[in-house]
Design a protein around this motif. Structure first.
Motif, PDB file in Angstrom:
ATOM      1  N   ALA A   1       0.874  -1.172   0.000  1.00 54.02           N
ATOM      2  CA  ALA A   1       0.000   0.000   0.000  1.00 54.02           C
ATOM      3  C   ALA A   1       0.912   1.221   0.000  1.00 54.02           C
ATOM      4  O   ALA A   1       2.081   1.133   0.388  1.00 54.02           O
ATOM      5  CB  ALA A   1      -0.909   0.004   1.233  1.00 54.02           C
ATOM      6  N   SER A   2       0.373   2.346  -0.409  1.00 53.59           N
ATOM      7  CA  SER A   2       1.179   3.564  -0.452  1.00 53.59           C
ATOM      8  C   SER A   2       1.602   3.992   0.951  1.00 53.59           C
ATOM      9  O   SER A   2       0.955   3.654   1.950  1.00 53.59           O
ATOM     10  CB  SER A   2       0.394   4.697  -1.118  1.00 53.59           C
ATOM     11  OG  SER A   2      -0.651   5.126  -0.257  1.00 53.59           O
ATOM     12  N   LYS A   3       2.662   4.740   1.009  1.00 53.35           N
ATOM     13  CA  LYS A   3       3.131   5.270   2.288  1.00 53.35           C
ATOM     14  C   LYS A   3       2.036   6.122   2.931  1.00 53.35           C
ATOM     15  O   LYS A   3       1.824   6.059   4.140  1.00 53.35           O
ATOM     16  CB  LYS A   3       4.403   6.094   2.092  1.00 53.35           C
ATOM     17  CG  LYS A   3       4.917   6.689   3.382  1.00 53.35           C
ATOM     18  CD  LYS A   3       6.131   7.564   3.136  1.00 53.35           C
ATOM     19  CE  LYS A   3       6.446   8.339   4.399  1.00 53.35           C
ATOM     20  NZ  LYS A   3       7.223   9.507   4.167  1.00 53.35           N
ATOM     21  N   ASP A   4       1.324   6.919   2.111  1.00 54.63           N
ATOM     22  CA  ASP A   4       0.243   7.749   2.646  1.00 54.63           C
ATOM     23  C   ASP A   4      -0.839   6.893   3.304  1.00 54.63           C
ATOM     24  O   ASP A   4      -1.363   7.253   4.357  1.00 54.63           O
ATOM     25  CB  ASP A   4      -0.382   8.612   1.549  1.00 54.63           C
ATOM     26  CG  ASP A   4       0.522   9.745   1.103  1.00 54.63           C
ATOM     27  OD1 ASP A   4       1.495  10.079   1.824  1.00 54.63           O
ATOM     28  OD2 ASP A   4       0.263  10.305   0.017  1.00 54.63           O
ATOM     29  N   ARG A   5      -1.178   5.778   2.679  1.00 55.03           N
ATOM     30  CA  ARG A   5      -2.201   4.884   3.239  1.00 55.03           C
ATOM     31  C   ARG A   5      -1.728   4.292   4.570  1.00 55.03           C
ATOM     32  O   ARG A   5      -2.470   4.265   5.548  1.00 55.03           O
ATOM     33  CB  ARG A   5      -2.523   3.760   2.241  1.00 55.03           C
ATOM     34  CG  ARG A   5      -3.361   2.629   2.793  1.00 55.03           C
ATOM     35  CD  ARG A   5      -4.772   3.018   3.073  1.00 55.03           C
ATOM     36  NE  ARG A   5      -5.534   1.832   3.493  1.00 55.03           N
ATOM     37  CZ  ARG A   5      -6.562   1.877   4.295  1.00 55.03           C
ATOM     38  NH1 ARG A   5      -7.018   3.024   4.742  1.00 55.03           N
ATOM     39  NH2 ARG A   5      -7.192   0.780   4.635  1.00 55.03           N
ATOM     40  N   VAL A   6      -0.484   3.830   4.617  1.00 61.01           N
ATOM     41  CA  VAL A   6       0.049   3.235   5.843  1.00 61.01           C
ATOM     42  C   VAL A   6       0.124   4.289   6.949  1.00 61.01           C
ATOM     43  O   VAL A   6      -0.271   4.041   8.082  1.00 61.01           O
ATOM     44  CB  VAL A   6       1.421   2.574   5.585  1.00 61.01           C
ATOM     45  CG1 VAL A   6       2.048   2.084   6.885  1.00 61.01           C
ATOM     46  CG2 VAL A   6       1.279   1.436   4.582  1.00 61.01           C
ATOM     47  N   TRP A   7       0.592   5.495   6.618  1.00 60.25           N
ATOM     48  CA  TRP A   7       0.668   6.573   7.601  1.00 60.25           C
ATOM     49  C   TRP A   7      -0.726   6.924   8.117  1.00 60.25           C
ATOM     50  O   TRP A   7      -0.923   7.131   9.312  1.00 60.25           O
ATOM     51  CB  TRP A   7       1.347   7.799   7.006  1.00 60.25           C
ATOM     52  CG  TRP A   7       1.535   8.902   7.998  1.00 60.25           C
ATOM     53  CD1 TRP A   7       0.769  10.029   8.130  1.00 60.25           C
ATOM     54  CD2 TRP A   7       2.532   8.987   9.019  1.00 60.25           C
ATOM     55  NE1 TRP A   7       1.233  10.805   9.161  1.00 60.25           N
ATOM     56  CE2 TRP A   7       2.315  10.186   9.730  1.00 60.25           C
ATOM     57  CE3 TRP A   7       3.588   8.170   9.412  1.00 60.25           C
ATOM     58  CZ2 TRP A   7       3.118  10.583  10.801  1.00 60.25           C
ATOM     59  CZ3 TRP A   7       4.384   8.562  10.472  1.00 60.25           C
ATOM     60  CH2 TRP A   7       4.146   9.758  11.151  1.00 60.25           C
TER      61      TRP A   7
ATOM     62  N   GLY B   1       8.254   1.957  -3.114  1.00 59.26           N
ATOM     63  CA  GLY B   1       7.613   1.840  -4.419  1.00 59.26           C
ATOM     64  C   GLY B   1       6.314   2.611  -4.368  1.00 59.26           C
ATOM     65  O   GLY B   1       5.915   3.101  -3.312  1.00 59.26           O
ATOM     66  N   ALA B   2       5.640   2.716  -5.512  1.00 54.44           N
ATOM     67  CA  ALA B   2       4.388   3.474  -5.550  1.00 54.44           C
ATOM     68  C   ALA B   2       3.349   2.902  -4.588  1.00 54.44           C
ATOM     69  O   ALA B   2       2.649   3.644  -3.917  1.00 54.44           O
ATOM     70  CB  ALA B   2       3.834   3.485  -6.978  1.00 54.44           C
TER      71      ALA B   2
END
Length: 166
Positions: A16-22, A105-106
């Protein structure tokens, strides 16, 4: 607080994107029970409604055991540190953790969790270490699954999800 404590590190790659995990880790901080199968409920305390510096969450493992955790340090969207400010967990003296996220990654994020704890009496660290690590691994699996799929992970569905997706 972390200098004299036992240290354990866990790493997980989340698709998942870094934004989603954050967002799941930090912005939904008070709702950890939706992806941590070791907790039956959690909520923000002191009028908090989102993850931010100094916010506190109350987490219940069952009708008897609980802990309250506070975000004590934030480094942009790269990492944050939490400290347990109250609990009734047997033999546990102090606990804290640092969560670090890095895009690889993306739609891939590396998550590193460094857990710190101490026990009274001190020899309990040898007995409790495995149990604490097992609980944290369940949390990380639940976090990964929830971030990737949006499916809530509970004690009731954890075994099936872990069997099918680990």
């Amino acid at each position: 607080m972390t200098s004299k404590m036992n240290r354990t590190e866990f790493n997980e790659v989340i698709h998942a994107s870094k934004d989603r995990v954050w967002d799941v880790l930090f912005h939904q901080y008070g709702d950890i029970h939706i992806h941590n199968p070791t907790m039956v409920t959690s909520n923000y305390m002191h009028g908090g409604t989102k993850g931010e510096l100094q916010c506190v969450r109350h987490c219940e493992f069952n009708e008897k055991l609980f802990l309250d955790e506070k975000i004590v340090e934030v480094n942009g969207t790269e990492s944050f540190k939490i400290e347990v400010v109250a609990h009734n967990l047997p033999f546990v003296k102090e606990m804290s953790a640092i969560y670090e996220v890095k895009a690889i990654g993306a739609d891939q994020t590396a998550l590193k969790v460094t857990s710190f704890n101490s026990f009274l009496p001190d020899f309990m660290k040898y007995i409790m270490r495995g149990q604490m690590a097992k609980s944290l691994r369940k949390h990380l699996f639940g976090l990964k699954h929830y971030a990737e799929t949006g499916e809530i992970v509970t004690a009731d569905n954890y075994s099936t999800l872990h069997k099918n997706h680990a």
